[in-house]
Motif scaffolding. Structure first.
Motif, PDB file in Angstrom:
ATOM      1  N   UNK A   8       0.916  -1.259  -0.011  1.00 48.62           N
ATOM      2  CA  UNK A   8       0.063  -0.019  -0.009  1.00 48.62           C
ATOM      3  C   UNK A   8       0.998   1.219   0.015  1.00 48.62           C
ATOM      4  N   UNK A   9       0.409   2.175  -0.585  1.00 52.59           N
ATOM      5  CA  UNK A   9       1.048   3.737  -0.764  1.00 52.59           C
ATOM      6  C   UNK A   9       2.446   3.676  -1.102  1.00 52.59           C
ATOM      7  N   UNK A  10       2.765   2.596  -2.110  1.00 53.20           N
ATOM      8  CA  UNK A  10       4.210   2.688  -2.720  1.00 53.20           C
ATOM      9  C   UNK A  10       3.958   3.124  -4.171  1.00 53.20           C
ATOM     10  N   UNK A  11       4.526   4.445  -4.592  1.00 49.08           N
ATOM     11  CA  UNK A  11       4.262   4.896  -5.939  1.00 49.08           C
ATOM     12  C   UNK A  11       4.823   3.701  -6.963  1.00 49.08           C
ATOM     13  N   UNK A  12       4.104   3.188  -7.814  1.00 49.90           N
ATOM     14  CA  UNK A  12       4.456   2.444  -8.749  1.00 49.90           C
ATOM     15  C   UNK A  12       3.867   2.816 -10.203  1.00 49.90           C
ATOM     16  N   UNK A  13       4.336   3.902 -11.088  1.00 51.65           N
ATOM     17  CA  UNK A  13       3.859   4.478 -12.158  1.00 51.65           C
ATOM     18  C   UNK A  13       3.757   3.233 -13.354  1.00 51.65           C
ATOM     19  N   UNK A  14       4.983   2.655 -13.125  1.00 55.42           N
ATOM     20  CA  UNK A  14       4.891   1.221 -14.218  1.00 55.42           C
ATOM     21  C   UNK A  14       3.680   0.659 -14.056  1.00 55.42           C
ATOM     22  N   UNK A  15       3.561   0.016 -12.811  1.00 58.20           N
ATOM     23  CA  UNK A  15       2.466  -0.913 -12.616  1.00 58.20           C
ATOM     24  C   UNK A  15       1.146  -0.463 -13.066  1.00 58.20           C
ATOM     25  N   UNK A  16       0.954   1.086 -12.687  1.00 57.17           N
ATOM     26  CA  UNK A  16      -0.344   1.564 -13.040  1.00 57.17           C
ATOM     27  C   UNK A  16      -0.410   1.647 -14.588  1.00 57.17           C
ATOM     28  N   UNK A  17       0.311   2.020 -15.365  1.00 56.36           N
ATOM     29  CA  UNK A  17       0.289   1.914 -16.804  1.00 56.36           C
ATOM     30  C   UNK A  17       0.300   0.600 -17.376  1.00 56.36           C
ATOM     31  N   UNK A  18       1.020  -0.379 -16.705  1.00 55.38           N
ATOM     32  CA  UNK A  18       0.873  -1.738 -17.294  1.00 55.38           C
ATOM     33  C   UNK A  18      -0.598  -2.256 -17.054  1.00 55.38           C
TER      34      UNK A  18
END
Ligand SMILES: [Zn+2]
Length: 244
Positions: free
Chosen positions: A106-116
């Protein structure tokens, strides 16, 4: 403090009479649980924006460390309704959602996971029968988390091989594998497909058409690896049986 970001609903859990706990994968805050006040009371736009998979612009209110900030607004960008409406398709997607919830802190930014995730949902909405998109998500997501299986050579000496050892999460060559349990034997095609899925551009991958045998071989290796890594199978896998 009011925060704005965009998010994809991974899970909505009823809370009390009319409230919801909505769990999002967000662009700027990683995995985020929010409290949504009375979306279940009326058939509101706010309520429908909290359906699983919905991609929205959201605002939430709460201190940086508040464990359940209040969701104040959510405007749908893409509902992915056709995925939710097709049972078979929704079950396939449930698997990758569950995988995501199991691995992402939780609450760990991961922009790559979001766009994937967002790109995968878009591709699945276009063609739900393309199992490749699901396998590819599993490979790339696990790679982002540092749990992807290693198939490009023996984990000990780097030598090429086709025997995958679950306990090592890797290919191990014959001489390094002495005394280990039985491996999963992979075909050269499966190893090659895995490498393509983990490295190639999505547009290039859309042009490949692997055989059903290759797909199911790779898919079952991935599912076994996930089961081993999580020390349990994903619940959503059980619904699908051999169909994947
Ligand atoms: Zn070796």
């Amino acid at each position: 403090m009011l925060h704005r970001t965009e998010g994809i609903v991974l899970k909505s859990t009823p809370f009390g009479e009319a409230d919801l706990i909505a769990t999002f994968l967000t662009l700027d805050f990683g995995l985020l649980k929010t409290f949504a006040k009375s979306p279940r009371k009326t058939k509101s736009r706010f309520g429908s924006s909290l359906e699983p998979l919905t991609h929205s612009k959201i605002s939430f209110w709460g201190k940086e460390d508040a464990n359940l900030p209040r969701l104040t607004q959510s405007d749908i960008i893409q509902p992915f309704q056709s995925i939710r409406n097709t049972m078979n398709c929704f079950l396939k997607v449930s698997e990758i959602i569950e995988l995501t919830l199991n691995f992402l802190p939780e609450r760990e930014v991961n922009k790559k996971a979001f766009s994937l995730l967002l790109n995968t949902l878009k591709r699945i909405e276009k063609d739900c029968n393309r199992t490749l998109s699901i396998i590819q998500y599993k490979i790339r997501f696990l790679d982002l988390m540092g749990y992807a299986p290693r198939l490009d050579g023996c984990a000990r000496c780097g030598k090429f091989g086709y025997s995958f050892y679950m306990s090592q999460g890797s290919i191990i060559c014959e001489s390094c594998a002495k005394g280990m349990d039985a491996p999963i034997k992979l075909s050269p095609g499966a190893v090659k497909l895995y490498e393509s899925l983990s490295k190639w551009d999505l547009s290039k991958i859309d042009r490949i058409m692997p055989s059903q045998t290759l797909l199911s071989g790779l898919s079952s290796m991935m599912d076994n690896h996930i089961k081993y890594t999580l020390t349990k199978p994903l619940k959503s896998m059980a619904f699908q049986g051999s169909e994947m």
